[in-house]
Design a protein around this motif. Sequence first.
Motif, PDB file in Angstrom:
ATOM      1  N   HIS A 225       0.837  -1.195   0.000  1.00 53.21           N
ATOM      2  CA  HIS A 225       0.000   0.000   0.000  1.00 53.21           C
ATOM      3  C   HIS A 225       0.875   1.250   0.000  1.00 53.21           C
ATOM      4  N   ALA A 226       0.366   2.315  -0.587  1.00 48.72           N
ATOM      5  CA  ALA A 226       1.166   3.541  -0.702  1.00 48.72           C
ATOM      6  C   ALA A 226       1.517   4.153   0.644  1.00 48.72           C
ATOM      7  N   VAL A 227       0.619   4.108   1.624  1.00 54.47           N
ATOM      8  CA  VAL A 227       0.892   4.726   2.922  1.00 54.47           C
ATOM      9  C   VAL A 227       0.617   3.815   4.115  1.00 54.47           C
ATOM     10  N   ASN A 228      -0.151   2.759   3.922  1.00 54.77           N
ATOM     11  CA  ASN A 228      -0.502   1.884   5.042  1.00 54.77           C
ATOM     12  C   ASN A 228       0.485   0.739   5.235  1.00 54.77           C
ATOM     13  N   HIS A 229       1.722   0.944   4.800  1.00 52.73           N
ATOM     14  CA  HIS A 229       2.761  -0.079   4.937  1.00 52.73           C
ATOM     15  C   HIS A 229       3.477  -0.019   6.271  1.00 52.73           C
ATOM     16  N   SER A 230       3.245   1.061   7.047  1.00 48.93           N
ATOM     17  CA  SER A 230       4.016   1.257   8.272  1.00 48.93           C
ATOM     18  C   SER A 230       3.143   1.874   9.354  1.00 48.93           C
ATOM     19  N   ARG A 231       3.472   1.543  10.600  1.00 46.32           N
ATOM     20  CA  ARG A 231       2.789   2.104  11.762  1.00 46.32           C
ATOM     21  C   ARG A 231       3.659   3.223  12.327  1.00 46.32           C
ATOM     22  N   ASN A 232       3.021   4.310  12.728  1.00 44.08           N
ATOM     23  CA  ASN A 232       3.745   5.483  13.218  1.00 44.08           C
ATOM     24  C   ASN A 232       3.466   5.716  14.701  1.00 44.08           C
ATOM     25  N   PHE A 233       4.476   6.163  15.423  1.00 46.51           N
ATOM     26  CA  PHE A 233       4.337   6.526  16.829  1.00 46.51           C
ATOM     27  C   PHE A 233       4.732   7.990  16.947  1.00 46.51           C
ATOM     28  N   VAL A 234       3.744   8.830  17.173  1.00 47.51           N
ATOM     29  CA  VAL A 234       3.930  10.269  16.967  1.00 47.51           C
ATOM     30  C   VAL A 234       4.067  11.053  18.263  1.00 47.51           C
ATOM     31  N   GLY A 235       4.256  10.382  19.392  1.00 45.91           N
ATOM     32  CA  GLY A 235       4.435  11.082  20.659  1.00 45.91           C
ATOM     33  C   GLY A 235       5.664  11.975  20.639  1.00 45.91           C
ATOM     34  N   PRO A 236       5.575  13.193  21.178  1.00 46.05           N
ATOM     35  CA  PRO A 236       6.696  14.146  21.099  1.00 46.05           C
ATOM     36  C   PRO A 236       7.922  13.748  21.908  1.00 46.05           C
ATOM     37  N   VAL A 237       7.730  13.124  23.066  1.00 48.90           N
ATOM     38  CA  VAL A 237       8.881  12.764  23.904  1.00 48.90           C
ATOM     39  C   VAL A 237       9.711  11.686  23.223  1.00 48.90           C
ATOM     40  N   LEU A 238       9.050  10.628  22.761  1.00 48.96           N
ATOM     41  CA  LEU A 238       9.764   9.562  22.045  1.00 48.96           C
ATOM     42  C   LEU A 238      10.527  10.124  20.862  1.00 48.96           C
ATOM     43  N   ASN A 239       9.879  10.967  20.080  1.00 49.50           N
ATOM     44  CA  ASN A 239      10.507  11.438  18.855  1.00 49.50           C
ATOM     45  C   ASN A 239      11.622  12.447  19.110  1.00 49.50           C
ATOM     46  N   TYR A 240      11.559  13.157  20.224  1.00 47.65           N
ATOM     47  CA  TYR A 240      12.696  14.015  20.574  1.00 47.65           C
ATOM     48  C   TYR A 240      13.901  13.162  20.957  1.00 47.65           C
ATOM     49  N   LEU A 284       4.203   3.091  24.425  1.00 48.62           N
ATOM     50  CA  LEU A 284       4.086   2.204  25.575  1.00 48.62           C
ATOM     51  C   LEU A 284       2.675   1.642  25.687  1.00 48.62           C
ATOM     52  N   ALA A 285       1.683   2.471  25.405  1.00 48.95           N
ATOM     53  CA  ALA A 285       0.297   1.992  25.423  1.00 48.95           C
ATOM     54  C   ALA A 285       0.086   0.961  24.329  1.00 48.95           C
ATOM     55  N   TYR A 286       0.669   1.204  23.160  1.00 44.97           N
ATOM     56  CA  TYR A 286       0.545   0.232  22.071  1.00 44.97           C
ATOM     57  C   TYR A 286       1.210  -1.090  22.443  1.00 44.97           C
ATOM     58  N   LEU A 287       2.385  -1.023  23.061  1.00 46.82           N
ATOM     59  CA  LEU A 287       3.069  -2.243  23.495  1.00 46.82           C
ATOM     60  C   LEU A 287       2.207  -3.049  24.459  1.00 46.82           C
ATOM     61  N   PHE A 288       1.586  -2.366  25.405  1.00 50.50           N
ATOM     62  CA  PHE A 288       0.789  -3.080  26.406  1.00 50.50           C
ATOM     63  C   PHE A 288      -0.437  -3.726  25.777  1.00 50.50           C
ATOM     64  N   THR A 289      -1.193  -2.968  25.016  1.00 52.90           N
ATOM     65  CA  THR A 289      -2.440  -3.505  24.469  1.00 52.90           C
ATOM     66  C   THR A 289      -2.198  -4.566  23.395  1.00 52.90           C
ATOM     67  N   THR A 290      -1.087  -4.466  22.687  1.00 50.97           N
ATOM     68  CA  THR A 290      -0.820  -5.413  21.605  1.00 50.97           C
ATOM     69  C   THR A 290      -0.164  -6.693  22.093  1.00 50.97           C
ATOM     70  N   PHE A 291       0.715  -6.579  23.093  1.00 52.61           N
ATOM     71  CA  PHE A 291       1.507  -7.746  23.486  1.00 52.61           C
ATOM     72  C   PHE A 291       1.220  -8.258  24.900  1.00 52.61           C
ATOM     73  N   VAL A 292       0.461  -7.507  25.700  1.00 58.06           N
ATOM     74  CA  VAL A 292       0.157  -7.947  27.063  1.00 58.06           C
ATOM     75  C   VAL A 292      -1.339  -8.182  27.235  1.00 58.06           C
ATOM     76  N   PHE A 293      -2.146  -7.132  27.105  1.00 59.02           N
ATOM     77  CA  PHE A 293      -3.599  -7.261  27.236  1.00 59.02           C
ATOM     78  C   PHE A 293      -4.287  -6.182  26.418  1.00 59.02           C
ATOM     79  N   PRO A 294      -5.252  -6.514  25.584  1.00 65.05           N
ATOM     80  CA  PRO A 294      -5.832  -7.851  25.357  1.00 65.05           C
ATOM     81  C   PRO A 294      -4.981  -8.763  24.474  1.00 65.05           C
ATOM     82  N   SER A 295      -3.905  -8.245  23.897  1.00 63.76           N
ATOM     83  CA  SER A 295      -2.913  -9.075  23.200  1.00 63.76           C
ATOM     84  C   SER A 295      -3.509  -9.841  22.029  1.00 63.76           C
ATOM     85  N   ARG A 296      -4.092  -9.094  21.082  1.00 59.89           N
ATOM     86  CA  ARG A 296      -4.635  -9.723  19.879  1.00 59.89           C
ATOM     87  C   ARG A 296      -3.807  -9.303  18.670  1.00 59.89           C
ATOM     88  N   ARG A 297      -3.437 -10.262  17.831  1.00 62.33           N
ATOM     89  CA  ARG A 297      -2.696  -9.948  16.608  1.00 62.33           C
ATOM     90  C   ARG A 297      -3.697  -9.739  15.479  1.00 62.33           C
TER      91      ARG A 297
END
Length: 371
Positions: A225-240, A284-297
Amino acid sequence: RGAMGAGAEMPAARPRAQPLLRYREDARTLAFCALYFTVTFALWRVDWAQCSWAAVAAAFSLVTFQAFQGCVTVHNCAHCPPFTSSTLNSWWFLVISAWNGASATAYIPGHNLGHHKYLQTRQDVIRTSKVNHRYQLLNLVTYFPRIYPSIYKNDMAYFEAQKALGRPVYRQFQMDTAAVLTLYAVCAILNLKSFLWLVLVPQILAKDMIVTLNLLQHDGCDPQHAVNHSRNFVGPVLNYLAFNNGYHAIHHMMPGKHWSRLPMLHAAKVAPFNHASLNHPNILAYLFTTFVFPSRRVNYDGSAYVNPGINGALGPDEPWHYAQESLNATNSNPTAQKDANGFGDEITEKAGPDVVQTDVLFGGSAKAKAT
């Protein structure tokens, strides 16, 4: 009439000195690099036998994150080195190899030439379909050890081919590796225990973090896909702190672009067009919800994930053209790559022209358009 006669020649203008940095924002990169070595040296001198476990844990976490910053810097510099001088870039690669704990040049084959050019195909040795456990947490923790042998094999095949052709990229790889091994030997001789827990183990964990980040950025996305090939994490602290590494879709579309330009380009070329689920404010929220709970792929659109994912690939790794001269990708489309030669100045935007897929952004057929 002035001091100069009518026929007198005007003095030649003094040429303007060329700046050291191609982008002034890389002063932040240099500052964090200096901070890593300063902090590591300071912690090396502490008598940790007299400190609490909490202090030890805090120090270990700090140097591990700083080593991760080194890995991000290697990634950025492999695409767009900071200095205007190829000589300075060559020396800089030695420094960031020590910061990263491995040859910075080794990032080129697996990442620039494999992952970027052949995203999620069998020629991408870090494709996310290689882990397929029922529990997402197992996918997270086993991803790096699962793919590392493929990374090593791929890198060695590439550098053997480059060595046979006598190309500078192999010589740089040798110098990087020598710098890391020399640093490791000196540190181990000075204090083996401090070397292990302040340098070696944090750098290994940092490599795990930067490689496993690929699972977060691409699993369940559509590589075609032209733009849906990647997931973005746009939080300012992480990106700084991570030099805008969270803006991943635009990085794949324009891999030669300097990291400081990515937020603006993301806002213009990605955010208005990609699926809303692919722009996350908190990693961090994405990590928790994706890999800990509810942990759905699931796929990015919420549909059920079935390995190898949308337009993914199953099967063994497929060798690619290890003798190629290119050092950078132009996008993630294998049919739209440009070529570049050499080491240093060539790992720049000129080596990876700004290319964006236009089928979704502007309508019409799927063509590459230089911007």
